[in-house]
Design an enzyme around this catalytic site. Structure first.
Site, short mmCIF file in Angstrom:
data_model
loop_
_atom_site.label_atom_id
_atom_site.label_comp_id
_atom_site.label_asym_id
_atom_site.label_seq_id
_atom_site.Cartn_x
_atom_site.Cartn_y
_atom_site.Cartn_z
CE LYS A 35 -3.63 -0.24 2.65
NZ LYS A 35 -4.49 -0.16 3.86
CD GLU A 156 -16.79 5.39 0.95
OE1 GLU A 156 -16.62 4.93 -0.19
OE2 GLU A 156 -16.88 4.66 1.96
CE LYS A 210 -18.58 9.77 10.30
NZ LYS A 210 -17.32 9.22 9.86
CG ASN A 214 -21.98 8.02 10.60
OD1 ASN A 214 -22.10 8.92 9.79
ND2 ASN A 214 -20.88 7.30 10.70
CG LEU A 256 -36.68 13.02 4.38
CD1 LEU A 256 -37.78 14.08 4.45
CD2 LEU A 256 -37.03 11.83 5.27
CB CYS A 266 -19.21 4.93 7.67
SG CYS A 266 -17.50 5.33 7.28
CE LYS A 269 -16.76 1.50 10.81
NZ LYS A 269 -15.87 2.15 11.79
#
Length: 441
Positions: A35, A156, A210, A214, A256, A266, A269
Site C-alpha cells: 500500500k 465518500e 461522528k 451517523n 429523505l 461506516c 458498523k
C-alpha cells in the site's frame, strides 16, 4: 508544520494528501509495504474523485511521503494523526480496536520528545481516555504524550471537498491539555481563516459527534423507508410524500430518499458499535430504536428481491441486469452494499444476474465471484427480462429507455433508488416499478 498520518486507507490517505494540500509536510505511515509503495507512486487503491490528482501534486511538490518505518515517523513530527480502521468485530456488534491499539503500542515507546496524537478514526466513546492511560504507561521518562480527538466527517465521493472545505472542525481535548488546541489550530489555520466553525470539546463529546451524526442520518433514511412500506400497502407515492415533508424547515428534504437503504463501511458498523457501547455503559435502552433502524434498512433488500420477482413473474431462469454494485455513486466501495447484496439474493433465487458498475467491478468480483460481470450497460442488459437500477450513478439516471429497447428481452425497469423519471420510461413502453410507489407506472 510537520505531521504524520497513521493508516493509509480511505480516511488516512485522504487526510494525508489534504494536510499536504494545506501546505504542511506530511508522512503517511502504514504496516502494508504494498500500500505504501502504491501511494508513494501516486496510485490510490480505491476510487475517490479528485484524490489521485491531489496525491500526485503533493508528492511532486515534495510535501508528501509514505513509509512503514515507525522510528522515522516518531522522529519526523510532533503531531501524529490516527486514521486506522475500526471494523465491526466478527460475530459481534462492537468495534474492533486492535489497529488503534497497535499504533499506540508501537509509536509511543519510540517518541523521544513530547507529542500530540490526534485521533480521527470513529471509536466507541471512552476510547481516547483509555488510549491516554495506555500512552502514559508506554512513554519514556520526560516524554509527555497528549491524546486529542478530531473526528472526520468525510462523505465518500466528496472526500477531497470535505477535507479542504469542512462544514465544521471538532476537537476534543483532556482537561489537562497543553499543546493539542494550539497545534490543531495552526494545522488548520487556512480553514479557520475561511471561517470554518471550530468547536472545542472534551474527549468523550468529540468521540460521540461522528457516531451520533451517523445514527441520525441512518434513522432519517430508515424513517422514510418505513413510511415507504406503508405507501406500498396503500398505493401512495413516497417520493411526493418526501417532497411535501421536505418543505418543513424542521425536517428538510435531504436524506429523505426512499429506496434500497444505506450501506458502506461506516453507517452500518458505526450504529451497531454505538448500540454495543451504550450497552456496556448501562445505557442500552437509550439506543434500542437503532435496532429497528438497522432492521428496516436490511428489510429493504428483501423487499427489492420481492419487487423484482413481481416484475418478472418468477426469478427462476430469469435474466436480470443489475446496474450498480457500489453502495453509493462516485465510489467503488462495496462493503455492505445493498446493491451487491440484492444481486447475490437474486442469483440464489434462480436468476442469471449480470452486473455493471462504472467503478466497483473489481471489488465486486472479489466479494461475489459467482455473479456475471459486464463491461457496459448495454452488455449487462442484453436479453434481460428486467433491468434493476440499484446504485444511482448519473450514467444510469440519465439512461434513455429507447437506447435499451432493442437490447432487452422484456421492457421492465425496477428502480431501487427512486432516481429515474418513471413517466419517461412508461411513455417509452416500459413497465416501471419502484420501491414505495405505485406497483407499476
Amino acid at each position: 508544520m510537520r505531521c504524520t498520518v497513521f493508516g493509509t486507507g480511505y480516511l488516512g490517505a485522504t487526510h494525508a494528501a489534504g494536510m499536504a494540500e494545506l501546505g504542511h509536510e506530511v508522512l503517511g505511515v502504514d504496516i502494508d509495504p504494498g500500500k505504501v509503495a502504491k501511494l508513494a507512486g501516486g496510485d490510490i487503491p480505491f476510487y475517490e474523485p479528485g484524490l489521485r490528482k491531489m496525491l500526485s501534486d503533493n508528492l511532486a511538490a515534495g510535501r508528501l511521503h509514505f513509509t512503514t518505518d515507525y522510528d522515522a515517523a516518531a522522529e519526523f513530527a510532533d503531531v501524529h494523526f490516527l486514521g486506522v480502521g475500526t471494523p465491526q468485530k466478527k460475530g459481534e456488534y462492537g468495534a474492533d480496536l486492535r489497529h488503534v491499539h497497535a499504533v499506540i503500542d508501537t509509536l509511543v515507546p519510540r517518541l523521544r520528545r513530547s507529542a500530540v496524537i490526534v485521533g480521527k478514526s470513529t471509536v466507541p466513546v471512552g476510547t481516547a481516555s483509555e488510549l491516554a492511560a495506555r500512552a502514559r504507561g508506554l512513554a519514556a521518562d520526560g516524554v509527555d504524550v497528549e491524546i486529542a480527538w478530531n473526528p472526520e466527517f468525510l462523505r465518500e465521493g466528496f472526500a477531497v471537498h470535505d477535507t479542504l472545505h469542512p462544514d465544521r472542525l471538532v476537537l476534543g481535548v483532556p482537561p489537562d491539555s497543553v499543546h493539542a488546541e494550539a497545534a490543531i489550530r495552526e494545522l488548520y489555520a487556512p480553514l479557520l481563516d475561511e471561517g470554518v466553525p471550530f468547536l472545542l470539546t472534551d474527549l468523550q463529546t468529540a468521540e460521540l459527534v461522528k457516531v451520533s451524526a451517523n445514527a441520525f442520518l441512518a434513522t432519517k433514511i430508515s424513517f422514510i423507508n418505513a413510511i415507504s412500506e406503508v405507501c406500498e400497502a396503500v398505493d401512495a407515492d413516497v417520493t411526493l410524500l418526501a417532497d411535501a415533508l421536505g418543505y418543513d424547515p424542521r425536517i428538510g428534504r435531504r436524506f429523505l430518499n426512499a429506496g434500497l437503504g444505506f450501506g458502506g463501511g461506516c453507517l452500518p458498523k458505526d450504529i451497531r458499535a454505538f448500540m454495543a457501547r451504550a450497552g456496556e455503559l448501562g445505557a442500552n435502552h437509550a439506543l434500542t430504536f437503532l435496532r429497528e433502524v438497522d432492521s428496516i434498512n436490511m428489510r429493504r433488500r428483501t423487499r427489492m428481491v420481492e419487487l423484482a420477482t413481481k416484475a418478472c413473474g418468477s426469478l427462476l431462469g430469469a435474466n436480470i441486469a443489475v446496474l450498480g454494485a457500489a453502495f453509493k455513486p462516485e465510489s467503488d466501495d462495496v462493503r455492505d452494499s445493498p446493491a451487491l447484496n440484492v444481486a447475490g439474493m437474486l442469483q440464489l433465487n434462480g436468476a442469471t444476474v449480470n452486473v455493471y458498475d462504472p467503478k466497483a467491478m473489481e471489488n465486486s468480483r472479489r466479494l461475489f465471484p459467482t455473479l456475471n460481470y459486464s463491461t457496459s450497460v448495454i452488455e449487462a442488459c442484453d436479453r434481460a427480462d428486467a433491468v434493476l437500477v440499484l446504485t444511482e450513478w448519473r450514467e444510469f439516471v440519465e439512461l434513455d429507455p429507447r437506447d435499451l429497447a432493442d437490447t432487452v428481452r422484456a421492457k421492465v425497469i425496477v428502480d431501487g433508488r427512486n432516481c429515474l423519471d418513471a413517466g419517461k420510461w412508461a411513455d417509452a413502453g416500459w413497465r416501471a416499478y419502484a420501491l414505495g410507489r405505485s406497483s407499476t407506472v
